[in-house]
Scaffold this motif. Structure first.
Motif, PDB file in Angstrom:
ATOM      1  N   ALA A 121       0.862  -1.188   0.000  1.00  0.00           N
ATOM      2  CA  ALA A 121       0.000   0.000   0.000  1.00  0.00           C
ATOM      3  C   ALA A 121       0.890   1.227   0.000  1.00  0.00           C
ATOM      4  CB  ALA A 121      -0.881  -0.018   1.238  1.00  0.00           C
ATOM      5  N   PRO A 122       0.416   2.340  -0.583  1.00  0.00           N
ATOM      6  CA  PRO A 122       1.250   3.552  -0.567  1.00  0.00           C
ATOM      7  C   PRO A 122       1.455   4.065   0.861  1.00  0.00           C
ATOM      8  CG  PRO A 122      -0.800   3.911  -1.808  1.00  0.00           C
ATOM      9  CD  PRO A 122      -0.859   2.530  -1.271  1.00  0.00           C
ATOM     10  N   ILE A 123       2.648   4.549   1.119  1.00  0.00           N
ATOM     11  CA  ILE A 123       2.902   5.173   2.418  1.00  0.00           C
ATOM     12  C   ILE A 123       2.105   6.477   2.472  1.00  0.00           C
ATOM     13  CG2 ILE A 123       4.647   6.217   3.916  1.00  0.00           C
ATOM     14  CD1 ILE A 123       6.723   4.398   2.639  1.00  0.00           C
ATOM     15  N   ASN A 124       1.417   6.699   3.572  1.00  0.00           N
ATOM     16  CA  ASN A 124       0.717   7.970   3.752  1.00  0.00           C
ATOM     17  C   ASN A 124       1.772   9.080   3.837  1.00  0.00           C
ATOM     18  OD1 ASN A 124      -0.614  10.231   4.760  1.00  0.00           O
ATOM     19  ND2 ASN A 124      -2.085   8.985   5.898  1.00  0.00           N
ATOM     20  N   ARG A 127       3.022  10.448   7.007  1.00  0.00           N
ATOM     21  CA  ARG A 127       3.741   9.559   7.921  1.00  0.00           C
ATOM     22  C   ARG A 127       5.199   9.376   7.486  1.00  0.00           C
ATOM     23  NH1 ARG A 127       2.688   9.688  12.315  1.00  0.00           N
ATOM     24  NH2 ARG A 127       3.756   7.729  12.681  1.00  0.00           N
ATOM     25  N   ARG A 128       5.557   9.954   6.356  1.00  0.00           N
ATOM     26  CA  ARG A 128       6.947   9.843   5.911  1.00  0.00           C
ATOM     27  C   ARG A 128       7.816  10.789   6.712  1.00  0.00           C
ATOM     28  NH1 ARG A 128       8.503   7.620   0.940  1.00  0.00           N
ATOM     29  NH2 ARG A 128       6.749   6.913  -0.317  1.00  0.00           N
ATOM     30  N   HIS A 129       8.989  10.304   7.035  1.00  0.00           N
ATOM     31  CA  HIS A 129       9.976  11.167   7.648  1.00  0.00           C
ATOM     32  C   HIS A 129      10.858  11.688   6.521  1.00  0.00           C
ATOM     33  CE1 HIS A 129      12.591  12.597  10.813  1.00  0.00           C
ATOM     34  NE2 HIS A 129      13.616  12.135  10.127  1.00  0.00           N
ATOM     35  N   PRO A 131      13.903  12.135   4.539  1.00  0.00           N
ATOM     36  CA  PRO A 131      15.186  11.430   4.608  1.00  0.00           C
ATOM     37  C   PRO A 131      16.355  12.394   4.787  1.00  0.00           C
ATOM     38  CG  PRO A 131      13.894  10.679   2.738  1.00  0.00           C
ATOM     39  CD  PRO A 131      13.228  11.903   3.259  1.00  0.00           C
ATOM     40  N   GLY A 151      16.400   6.013   2.751  1.00  0.00           N
ATOM     41  CA  GLY A 151      15.027   6.255   2.311  1.00  0.00           C
ATOM     42  C   GLY A 151      14.969   6.812   0.905  1.00  0.00           C
ATOM     43  N   GLU A 239      10.334  -4.172   3.109  1.00  0.00           N
ATOM     44  CA  GLU A 239       9.466  -3.359   3.969  1.00  0.00           C
ATOM     45  C   GLU A 239       9.243  -4.042   5.317  1.00  0.00           C
ATOM     46  OE1 GLU A 239       5.921  -2.810   1.680  1.00  0.00           O
ATOM     47  OE2 GLU A 239       6.700  -1.064   0.616  1.00  0.00           O
ATOM     48  N   PHE A 243      10.254  -2.041   8.488  1.00  0.00           N
ATOM     49  CA  PHE A 243       9.248  -1.382   9.313  1.00  0.00           C
ATOM     50  C   PHE A 243       8.683  -2.268  10.424  1.00  0.00           C
ATOM     51  CE2 PHE A 243       8.869   0.935   5.102  1.00  0.00           C
ATOM     52  CZ  PHE A 243       9.764   1.915   5.488  1.00  0.00           C
ATOM     53  N   ALA A 294      10.320   3.142  -1.457  1.00  0.00           N
ATOM     54  CA  ALA A 294      11.467   3.569  -0.648  1.00  0.00           C
ATOM     55  C   ALA A 294      10.985   4.604   0.351  1.00  0.00           C
ATOM     56  CB  ALA A 294      12.540   4.172  -1.550  1.00  0.00           C
ATOM     57  N   GLY A 295      11.627   4.675   1.483  1.00  0.00           N
ATOM     58  CA  GLY A 295      11.265   5.730   2.411  1.00  0.00           C
ATOM     59  C   GLY A 295      11.637   5.437   3.849  1.00  0.00           C
ATOM     60  N   LEU A 297       9.888   6.122   7.813  1.00  0.00           N
ATOM     61  CA  LEU A 297       8.653   6.505   8.478  1.00  0.00           C
ATOM     62  C   LEU A 297       8.968   7.278   9.747  1.00  0.00           C
ATOM     63  CD1 LEU A 297       6.635   3.171   8.212  1.00  0.00           C
ATOM     64  CD2 LEU A 297       6.485   5.186   6.751  1.00  0.00           C
TER      65      LEU A 297
ATOM     66  N   LEU B  91      -5.032  13.915   5.288  1.00  0.00           N
ATOM     67  CA  LEU B  91      -4.128  12.762   5.402  1.00  0.00           C
ATOM     68  C   LEU B  91      -3.768  12.444   6.852  1.00  0.00           C
ATOM     69  CD1 LEU B  91      -1.949  13.433   2.271  1.00  0.00           C
ATOM     70  CD2 LEU B  91      -3.241  11.355   2.711  1.00  0.00           C
ATOM     71  N   ALA B  95      -4.241   8.821   8.551  1.00  0.00           N
ATOM     72  CA  ALA B  95      -3.172   8.120   9.269  1.00  0.00           C
ATOM     73  C   ALA B  95      -3.703   7.611  10.604  1.00  0.00           C
ATOM     74  CB  ALA B  95      -1.972   9.041   9.467  1.00  0.00           C
ATOM     75  N   GLY B  99      -2.955   4.067   9.894  1.00  0.00           N
ATOM     76  CA  GLY B  99      -1.532   3.997  10.232  1.00  0.00           C
ATOM     77  C   GLY B  99      -0.630   4.514   9.133  1.00  0.00           C
ATOM     78  N   ASN B 100       0.542   3.896   9.002  1.00  0.00           N
ATOM     79  CA  ASN B 100       1.574   4.410   8.104  1.00  0.00           C
ATOM     80  C   ASN B 100       1.230   4.263   6.631  1.00  0.00           C
ATOM     81  OD1 ASN B 100       3.288   5.191  10.176  1.00  0.00           O
ATOM     82  ND2 ASN B 100       4.132   3.125  10.363  1.00  0.00           N
ATOM     83  N   PHE B 101       0.406   3.269   6.324  1.00  0.00           N
ATOM     84  CA  PHE B 101       0.095   3.011   4.920  1.00  0.00           C
ATOM     85  C   PHE B 101      -1.371   3.333   4.655  1.00  0.00           C
ATOM     86  CE2 PHE B 101       3.802   0.562   5.969  1.00  0.00           C
ATOM     87  CZ  PHE B 101       4.609   0.694   4.854  1.00  0.00           C
ATOM     88  N   LEU B 102      -1.645   3.761   3.439  1.00  0.00           N
ATOM     89  CA  LEU B 102      -3.018   4.139   3.098  1.00  0.00           C
ATOM     90  C   LEU B 102      -3.822   2.896   2.707  1.00  0.00           C
ATOM     91  CD1 LEU B 102      -2.231   7.277   0.965  1.00  0.00           C
ATOM     92  CD2 LEU B 102      -3.487   7.258   3.117  1.00  0.00           C
ATOM     93  N   ASN B 260       8.821  11.376  -0.985  1.00  0.00           N
ATOM     94  CA  ASN B 260       9.856  12.002  -0.158  1.00  0.00           C
ATOM     95  C   ASN B 260       9.871  13.517  -0.338  1.00  0.00           C
ATOM     96  OD1 ASN B 260      10.912   9.813   1.227  1.00  0.00           O
ATOM     97  ND2 ASN B 260      12.318   9.282  -0.430  1.00  0.00           N
ATOM     98  N   ALA B 263       7.272  14.827   1.764  1.00  0.00           N
ATOM     99  CA  ALA B 263       7.726  14.808   3.156  1.00  0.00           C
ATOM    100  C   ALA B 263       8.620  16.023   3.415  1.00  0.00           C
ATOM    101  CB  ALA B 263       8.485  13.512   3.442  1.00  0.00           C
ATOM    102  N   ASN B 293       2.299   7.025  -6.524  1.00  0.00           N
ATOM    103  CA  ASN B 293       1.809   5.664  -6.322  1.00  0.00           C
ATOM    104  C   ASN B 293       0.425   5.644  -5.687  1.00  0.00           C
ATOM    105  OD1 ASN B 293       2.863   6.670  -3.941  1.00  0.00           O
ATOM    106  ND2 ASN B 293       3.491   4.684  -3.187  1.00  0.00           N
ATOM    107  N   MET B 294      -0.155   6.814  -5.474  1.00  0.00           N
ATOM    108  CA  MET B 294      -1.537   6.855  -5.009  1.00  0.00           C
ATOM    109  C   MET B 294      -2.439   6.739  -6.240  1.00  0.00           C
ATOM    110  SD  MET B 294      -0.840   9.565  -1.950  1.00  0.00           S
ATOM    111  CE  MET B 294      -2.467  10.060  -1.452  1.00  0.00           C
TER     112      MET B 294
END
Lengths: 468, 578
Positions: A121-124, A127-129, A131, A151, A239, A243, A294-295, A297, B91, B95, B99-102, B260, B263, B293-294
């Motif tokens: 699933a795509p990372i929200n 919630r990404r930190h 890098p 990341g 992943e 994670f 890649a990433g 969290l 968003l 979360a 959580g971390n993934f959608l 990224n 982010a 990727n969404m």
């Protein structure tokens, strides 16, 4: 709302038709998009497939194995009710597996800790930190000029016959976890030759590097369509390590060009409208589905860093594969045929190379305070020198200004002593030192990118060392 | 009535039957998880639906439900500072759920239903009001007044209006005909919001980037295409504008781009302050994030969502800038959907209606007089990054954009390789707003602004010609006056139009600084030319000191700027030596 999620397998006798890697089945019940399928043909090994288009009349299944000898009319087709999954877990470390996770090393299949869907699933994004942790690769052209951070996804743009996979292998061998944090490598071989695989694998088999490595190998002779699964299986494993277990994982994927060709093959079999050079119009979205995995969290210690290798067909950087890759990844490391022919290793051309996340990973807190200025200055003189070289070919060295002549001399020295390092690992401190010693051959007033503060600090530390 | 069920799924497209009574662009809930989708084609009783969420796992025969309206967004206080996905879900809230993934199938209102806002009515009971009239105000963020307007299309006598600490759904009063009023309303994102009339743009949108403000300015309400291959710095430009440019509200749309990068935007924006107001950047910003990727259909929606929110603040009388990165990804989403529909492809596989859709989108930008009383003017400026394949501008998205935009900021990979940033190619870029902004810059910048602009362009053009000649005969063979041009142009590239987006004092250039750098350059050229005319040899000019002085002006803090300008002026007047 009730959810009917219990997987129910349904078996159908015979497909209506087949074309390339696809079979077409009539009147399936509740077929799911992405559903995992088994195809049994008498006297042959089972094949695996996946539903890629469902309809009340026709459902399209993409088969991952070779379809040579497949008899659609008499095959038994089982829709499992589940979407594709893979086993993930720490016990995969040290193993060599096929492109879909079957053992290749003679050991029993891994037990794993979880069975996970490979599509991820795509990372929200919230919630990404961001890098910003420097990774030392031991390669001057990367650490100094195109710094990688955890990341990040940074592809190596290689050409046919250029050592892209070798460079990736060097990085895998030399990349050091800072502060002794857990570190692992996941290698996805996607349609690369036996020779390339060996050059990669044999280096690790006997060393301690293998203990922290998982190999997924789909080689050139393996089924083409399986190549669409291999990177996803590898990324799912990565992943999970990152994670769930807080491991810093470096994923090497070689070669994305083969992946894109498999994608094109399926698109052509579906009679889709082709995009540029026959690649499907959704290739950007599809590649993003890989690279965006890649990433780093927030509130999670691990990371997934990607180092895909892309072979540029005919060294053409505007070819759709490197072009779309470059639009998704955070920069690129470009190899140069000319440097390679002059036996410069690694033959990294720093001018078109770029790391977009470099700024966040360098400076006082990460590498050295003057890193940005230092790299900009080396880059600027090298760029000037390369331009002067072109000009010198026409007007001769005498027609150049003294500054251009100095820049011209600089590029030779830069390529020989900075870019070229052979197979040996070079720490960041040495990289910075060599860079400075090259810069110091030039008059101060040509070093416009270097601030007075950095220059003075450098003078002091250099004289301090001589004095002691 | 039989329930509609899924009859086909391919990628982001589903078909359902029977749905003959649905409307085009009606929002539907697809499958047992209730994925959001939109009807994009009706054929007999079969509806084709583009699904805004991941369709993997969706099965035949799952139900499809109509909602009766098209894709709407909530508009009201609390939009500023929010981070939304392509269909308007916050968003942060998602979360909290997944959580971390959608995950697919989540619902979440755009505006916080629990937040309380202090509403002060300005309208009085008994007044006749109509769409666009101001009912009252809320201080949405410090010094940022959110005007609550009568929603478009509503008219009547105000029976009752009340203030206080209210949520967005609380009643703030009603019209005599019983129409309830609240702090929020919804609007279909694909429809443009009404206005009283369009106004010509005459005020420049101050970008803080010298190459744009001086050479290729854009007006408030203008539109710009920023095409460039990868690595040419499109995203850095969009981000620099979002951070530093002068606008009341910024809508940043990350459409089909990197996670990224988003982010980084979130990280940077939450720490930065507006150089003009000293307030946190996020106080004036709305981020719409749909990474590559969404789901692809939500990419299509994200641009319309951003435009609708921008128009909403425009209607309050604000200048809103939309920074979209990148419109190519939006166009590719159209292409992907069109291909799945097996529509007849136009150029490069894009649907034939691409240019039409794009011009309609760009035309939603502009400076307008809003509907309603008291009268207000607002503007939506639309800056769009475009990612042409292979960096070749002769492709449908760039070309369709160029037919409608007022300015082109063309990015050149060769300049990027030379680390000339912003990598704006001054030969191909243009601005149709240069004339209209001359008056403002002449008044606010300096009266010789137009002359400085022309001189700078001329210098850069002359430089390109000379470098071609120098490439043949060598620099040493050029005349002294030509070598002065080369050196002046080098200084122009490095210190005037070159700008370091990561330097604290160079990332944003005030009109004052831009003006003085241009002026210093002009002083350098005229002093140098005069010296050469009096027989001083080019090699005798102390240009090294001048370069250092230019560098010092470029990176000067606001406190030291005037001193640095004076120093540089001094260096120029002394450069011919004794």
């Amino acid at each position: 709302m009730t959810r009917i999620d219990v997987p129910i397998a349904r078996t159908y006798a015979g497909a209506a038709s087949a074309a390339g890697p696809l079979i077409f089945v009539h009147s399936t019940k509740r077929a799911k998009l992405g559903e995992w399928v088994y195809i049994e043909t008498e006297g042959q090994e089972d094949r695996r497939g996946q539903v890629i288009d469902v309809g009340t009349e026709v459902t399209v299944i993409q088969i991952f194995e070779d379809t040579l000898g497949l008899k659609p009319a008499t095959s038994k087709i089982t829709l499992t009710g589940e979407t594709a999954t893979t086993i993930a877990g720490r016990d995969l470390l040290g193993r060599a597996l096929s492109g879909t996770g079957a053992p290749l090393d003679g050991l029993p299949p891994p037990i794993g800790e979880a069975r996970l869907p490979i599509w991820g699933a795509p990372i929200n994004p919230v919630r990404r930190h961001h890098p910003s942790d420097f990774i030392e690769t031991g390669v001057s052209a990367i650490d100094g000029m195109n710094t990688v951070v955890r990341g990040q996804k940074l592809p190596v743009f290689s050409g046919p016959g250029l050592p892209g996979v070798e460079l990736a292998a060097d990085i895998v061998e030399n990349a050091r976890p800072t502060r002794g944090e857990p570190f692992a490598v996941v290698f996805a071989a996607i349609g690369i030759t036996e020779r390339e695989t060996q050059s990669f694998v044999s280096r690790f088999r006997e060393s301690e590097v293998m203990e922290r490595t998982v190999l997924f190998l789909n080689q050139a002779a393996d089924p083409t369509i399986e190549r669409l699964l291999t990177p996803r299986v590898a990324l799912t494993t990565a992943e999970h390590l990152a994670f769930t277990h807080g491991v810093h994982v470096l994923v090497v994927m070689a070669d994305i060009t083969h992946y894109a060709e498999a994608l094109r093959e399926v698109a052509a079999a579906r009679e889709e409208i082709p995009g540029r050079r026959g690649y499907p119009g959704y290739m950007y979205t599809d590649l993003a589905g890989l690279f965006e995995r890649a990433g780093v969290l927030k509130d999670s210690p691990g990371s997934v860093t990607q180092l895909p290798v892309v072979t540029l067909p005919d060294d053409d950087i505007t070819h759709p594969i490197p072009d779309l890759t470059g639009y998704i990844t955070e920069g690129q490391i470009v190899l140069s045929r000319e440097l390679h022919q002059r036996a410069i290793y690694p033959p990294v051309d720093v001018l078109p190379s770029l790391s977009r996340l470099m700024n966040a990973g360098i400076g006082e807190d990460h590498t050295v305070g003057e890193h940005r200025e230092w790299a900009d200055q080396l880059y600027a003189i090298y760029a000037r020198g390369r331009e002067a070289k072109l000009m010198a070919a026409i007007v001769g060295r005498e027609g150049l200004t003294p500054g251009d002549r100095r820049a011209l001399d600089f590029i030779d020295e830069f390529e020989k002593s900075f870019i070229h390092q052979g197979r040996s690992r070079r720490g960041l401190e040495d990289t910075i030192r060599i860079g400075w010693s090259l810069l110091e051959t030039l008059p101060r007033d040509e070093l416009t990118r270097i601030s007075d503060e950095s220059w003075e600090a450098r003078r002091r530390s250099a004289s301090g060392k001589e004095g002691s | 009535m039989t329930k509609a069920r899924i009859t086909r799924i391919a990628g982001a497209i589903a078909e359902a039957q029977p749905l003959g009574d649905a409307a085009l662009y009606e929002l539907v809930e697809v499958g047992e998880r209730g994925l959001l989708g939109e009807v994009i084609r009706l054929r007999g009783d079969v509806a084709t639906i583009q699904v805004f969420e991941e369709t993997s796992g969706l099965a035949l025969e799952e139900p499809v439900r109509r909602t009766g309206s098209s894709l709407m967004t909530q508009l009201g206080p609390g939009l500023l500072g929010s981070i939304l996905d392509g269909v308007g879900r916050p968003l942060q809230g998602l979360a909290g759920q997944s959580g971390n993934f959608l995950a697919a199938g989540m619902t979440m209102p755009t505006l916080d239903p629990k937040a309380r806002w202090s509403f002060s009515p300005t309208a009085k009971p008994g007044m006749v009001v109509r769409g666009g009239d101001v009912l009252g105000v809320i201080e949405e963020r410090p010094d940022m007044m959110h005007r609550i307007l009568v929603p478009p299309g509503i008219e009547g006598r105000l029976e009752d209006i009340r203030g206080g600490e209210l949520t967005i759904s609380d009643s703030i009063g009603a019209l005599e005909d019983g129409t309830a009023l609240s702090l929020s309303h919804t609007w279909p994102i694909r429809e443009r919001r009404p206005m009283a009339r369009r106004l010509p743009g005459d005020r420049p949108f101050i970008t803080g980037q010298r190459v744009f403000d001086l050479l290729f300015p854009v007006v408030e309400g203008g539109s710009v295409a920023v095409p460039g291959g990868f690595g040419t710095g499109k995203t850095v430009i969009e981000q620099s504008l979002a951070k530093y440019a002068k606008a009341d509200v910024m809508v940043y749309i990350g459409c089909g781009e990197r996670g990224n990068e988003m982010a980084e935007v979130l990280h940077d924006f939450s720490r930065l302050t507006d150089p003009l107001t000293g307030r946190p950047i996020m106080d004036r910003t709305i981020l719409i994030v749909n990474t590559s990727n969404m789901p692809v259909a939500a990419r299509d929606a994200s641009v319309y969502l951003g435009m609708t929110i921008a128009e909403y603040y425009r209607d309050m009388g604000y200048h809103v800038a939309i920074l979209a990165d990148s419109l190519s990804r939006w166009a590719e989403a159209l292409r992907e959907i069109a291909a799945r529909l097996q529509e007849m492809p136009g150029e490069e596989g894009y649907p034939t209606y691409l240019a039409n859709r794009m011009s309609r989108l760009y035309e939603r930008a502009g400076r307008v007089e809003s509907e309603g009383e008291p009268s207000r003017t607002g503007a939506v400026t639309f800056i769009t990054a475009i990612s042409p394949p292979g960096g070749d501008f002769a492709e449908p998205v760039t070309q369709a954009a160029l037919r409608v935009v007022g300015a082109l900021w063309a990015l050149d990979p060769r300049l990027a390789h030379q680390r000339q940033f912003p990598a704006v190619d001054w030969d191909t870029s243009y601005s149709l707003y240069a004339e209209t902004t001359t008056e403002w810059f002449g008044k606010e910048g300096g009266e010789d602004w137009p002359k400085l602009r022309t001189e700078t362009i001329r210098l850069l053009q002359r430089d390109r010609e000379l470098r071609e000649i120098a490439g043949l005969v060598g620099v040493e063979a050029l005349e002294d006056s030509d070598r002065l041009v080369l050196e002046g142009a080098r200084i122009a590239r490095e210190f005037l139009i070159g700008q370091n987006a990561f330097h604290p004092h160079d990332a944003f250039s005030s009109v004052f600084k831009t003006y003085h750098l241009a002026r210093l350059l002009w002083a350098l050229m005229s002093t140098g030319t005069a010296a050469l005319g009096e027989g001083v040899a080019f090699d005798k000019l102390d240009l090294a000191a001048v370069r250092v002085a230019f560098g010092a002006v470029k990176t000067a803090s606001p406190e030291t700027l005037e001193q640095r300008i004076a120093d540089a002026g001094q260096r120029i007047s002394e450069m011919r030596g004794e």
